[in-house]
Design a protein around this motif. Structure first.
Motif, PDB file in Angstrom:
ATOM      1  N   HIS A   1       0.810  -1.220   0.000  1.00  0.00           N
ATOM      2  CA  HIS A   1       0.000   0.000   0.000  1.00  0.00           C
ATOM      3  C   HIS A   1       0.843   1.270   0.000  1.00  0.00           C
ATOM      4  O   HIS A   1       0.339   2.335   0.384  1.00  0.00           O
ATOM      5  CB  HIS A   1      -0.958   0.039   1.208  1.00  0.00           C
ATOM      6  N   ILE A   2       2.094   1.171  -0.414  1.00  0.00           N
ATOM      7  CA  ILE A   2       2.942   2.364  -0.397  1.00  0.00           C
ATOM      8  C   ILE A   2       2.484   3.380  -1.433  1.00  0.00           C
ATOM      9  O   ILE A   2       2.811   4.558  -1.353  1.00  0.00           O
ATOM     10  CB  ILE A   2       4.425   2.013  -0.648  1.00  0.00           C
ATOM     11  N   GLU A   3       1.707   2.932  -2.446  1.00  0.00           N
ATOM     12  CA  GLU A   3       1.256   3.841  -3.504  1.00  0.00           C
ATOM     13  C   GLU A   3       0.108   4.736  -3.057  1.00  0.00           C
ATOM     14  O   GLU A   3      -0.143   5.790  -3.656  1.00  0.00           O
ATOM     15  CB  GLU A   3       0.818   3.036  -4.739  1.00  0.00           C
ATOM     16  N   ARG A   4      -0.608   4.316  -2.016  1.00  0.00           N
ATOM     17  CA  ARG A   4      -1.856   5.011  -1.657  1.00  0.00           C
ATOM     18  C   ARG A   4      -1.699   6.505  -1.394  1.00  0.00           C
ATOM     19  O   ARG A   4      -2.449   7.308  -1.960  1.00  0.00           O
ATOM     20  CB  ARG A   4      -2.513   4.316  -0.470  1.00  0.00           C
TER      21      ARG A   4
ATOM     22  N   LEU B   1       6.072  -2.956   5.879  1.00  0.00           N
ATOM     23  CA  LEU B   1       6.498  -4.342   5.677  1.00  0.00           C
ATOM     24  C   LEU B   1       5.650  -5.326   6.471  1.00  0.00           C
ATOM     25  O   LEU B   1       5.415  -6.444   6.019  1.00  0.00           O
ATOM     26  CB  LEU B   1       7.975  -4.525   6.061  1.00  0.00           C
ATOM     27  N   VAL B   2       5.234  -4.964   7.657  1.00  0.00           N
ATOM     28  CA  VAL B   2       4.453  -5.882   8.504  1.00  0.00           C
ATOM     29  C   VAL B   2       3.097  -5.278   8.868  1.00  0.00           C
ATOM     30  O   VAL B   2       2.059  -5.937   8.739  1.00  0.00           O
ATOM     31  CB  VAL B   2       5.205  -6.239   9.811  1.00  0.00           C
ATOM     32  N   GLY B   3       3.115  -4.021   9.300  1.00  0.00           N
ATOM     33  CA  GLY B   3       1.880  -3.374   9.758  1.00  0.00           C
ATOM     34  C   GLY B   3       0.773  -3.410   8.716  1.00  0.00           C
ATOM     35  O   GLY B   3      -0.379  -3.720   9.035  1.00  0.00           O
ATOM     36  N   ALA B   4       1.102  -3.129   7.468  1.00  0.00           N
ATOM     37  CA  ALA B   4       0.072  -3.096   6.424  1.00  0.00           C
ATOM     38  C   ALA B   4      -0.541  -4.481   6.222  1.00  0.00           C
ATOM     39  O   ALA B   4      -1.743  -4.607   5.953  1.00  0.00           O
ATOM     40  CB  ALA B   4       0.666  -2.569   5.114  1.00  0.00           C
TER      41      ALA B   4
END
Lengths: 328, 328
Positions: free
Chosen positions: B117-120, B290-293
């Protein structure tokens, strides 16, 4: 009351303070077994800064030894006090280490150490000897070989582990006698506790939770408590699991045990638990007795402990790293 | 194909290798934004040891900048490539940092970064701009300011994140064009991937598991794999949870994904994942993406991820320690 002959193994912070208290009371002569500090203590004695005893330069117990001696039939040890770290996953094991000095039936073994079920290997190896539990809340550390700092008054709980062949009266008398000898100096709070199990489970509310969490995250107990996310997702759930397992084993911890445990470690004091201190020093960690034993107890009883189990498994991996670093 | 104008933010190992590849192909002129290495690179250029490009002393991209420039209407940036660490829990956020250089509709944003979700936040802030996904498997590091070591061939997967207003054809064309420019030098394996989601979830099998476990325990991936207890209680259960969540989101990872992921990190190579490297350097960690999402995705879908959740919560506490150490 005649002077007792005491062998003390593990002369770090807690051990040296114990030796000092016993000698100060005049009801015990203590032979200390030293390893890394043997040369310096033989030459110069201990250098001690203690909130209970003041500043002492060159203090020595009755005898300083480099190894566990073989028991002498005519002059046996009345007590062997073990204050070493307890790392059952790495030999040599402590019962094997003290074995030469133990006189069957006579010698009373005192374990001033943390964790659950630590008495079992001693009761197995020395089935005729009484084993006492010591739960210490002193904040005492060896800052360098032979140099001891004690910042919190020595509060020691003593009781007898249940025994399969020795009478309850014998065990209680042994515990009571030890408390008298330890308290004779008048500077400590050494008290007799009847229910050793309850006492040890109460301390596990701290030991099985804050110790591994601080070790894995590098945070001290103060920083952890100032972080609501850590408290809600890690600390409190882990503490609740300890309380559940204790209850299933038959120990009802008081309702406020979480709050009193946290209050004993104030945010502003930024206390680094012993396991984190061990990690920082590159020492092996005591996760087997502090967390592993609780997890195994829970498993045997069918109680889910997801948080404690993960903490334990991660600590096993940390221990692997420490072993690799030490070439084990 | 005309030369593209590229702004590159985050000139560490991966970023510098990307700049080098693009310049080597002759289809891009790259302006690099440097911070800690600005002075040394301005004076002496980069010092690069690369398995793809050999040893380069004094290499410079087309332009070296100290800050993100304001976009020029007559000469806008065709691409902005982001290779910084992605730490959304600490401002300033990357979309805000690159904002002055983004020309609406025109500039294509390329995220060569890990996580979900880094693109959001980019699609939200720049709704008319195409955003590309870059998944890198190069082992490239900045060993000191301006000095880059690249030990593994640059393997880069490029695809387009789904877009709500731009056509699929536009997005695919943008991705294909970028692959052509990046590959023009002939020394890299830059490939187009149609399914960006699948590609990123596959990498999460590594990123959401080995990264936090190594960070919390201090073990490299080799030592971890040599320890069956760690593999059985931590690594494999965590990887299975990632596969479960991916499946629920709609991405069926191949059955052998765990084994291929482990095989890509051979025991003898003792690779320290990027998050552990960050911890060792005292940098903030990328645990949120890396983990939270992954944990939040699982929660939203009602999928239990006990291992990942514990890893995430412990990482949050580690991040707190890092923030305290950095005075944040």
């Amino acid at each position: 009351m005649a002077k007792a002959r005491v062998l003390l193994v593990g002369c770090g912070g807690i051990g040296t303070v114990a030796a000092l208290n016993l000698e100060a009371g005049g009801l015990a002569s203590v032979s200390c077994v030293l390893r890394s500090s043997y040369d310096i203590v033989t030459a110069k004695g201990f250098s001690i800064e203690s909130c209970d005893h003041g500043t002492l330069e060159g203090w020595k117990p009755t005898e300083v030894l480099q190894a566990v001696p073989v028991a002498n039939d005519t002059n046996p040890f009345d007590y062997i006090i073990c204050c070493t770290k307890n790392v059952p996953d790495v030999p040599p094991l402590l019962p094997d280490i003290i074995s030469p000095a133990v006189t069957p039936k006579r010698t009373i073994i005192v374990l001033i150490q943390n964790g659950l079920h630590i008495e079992r290997p001693f009761l197995t190896k020395f089935p005729s000897n009484i084993v006492l539990s010591g739960v210490s809340r002193a904040d005492a550390h060896e800052t360098q070989p032979g140099t001891i700092q004690q910042k919190q008054t020595d509060v020691l709980h003593i009781g007898a582990f249940p025994h399969s062949t020795r009478s309850v009266t014998d065990c209680q008398t042994a515990a009571g006698d030890f408390v008298r000898r330890y308290s004779a100096g008048g500077r400590t709070k050494c008290t007799y506790v009847a229910d050793v199990g309850l006492d040890r489970w109460r301390k596990l509310v701290y030991n099985a939770t804050l110790n591994p969490i601080c070790t894995l995250t590098g945070l001290d107990t103060g920083a952890l408590q100032s972080h609501e996310h850590s408290m809600q997702t890690l600390v409190r759930p882990a503490m609740k699991e300890v309380i559940l397992v204790a209850s299933a084993v038959g120990y009802q911890l008081p309702e406020d045990v979480i709050e009193t445990t946290l209050a004993g470690n104030p945010i502003e004091q930024r206390i680094a638990p012993s396991m984190l201190m061990d990690l920082r020093k590159g020492n092996l960690i005591e996760h087997e007795n502090l967390v592993g034993a609780v997890v195994r107890e829970a498993e045997a009883l069918g109680i889910p402990t997801p948080v404690l189990t993960m903490l334990y498994n991660l600590c096993c991996s940390v221990q692997l790293r420490l072993k690799i670093a030490r070439g084990l």
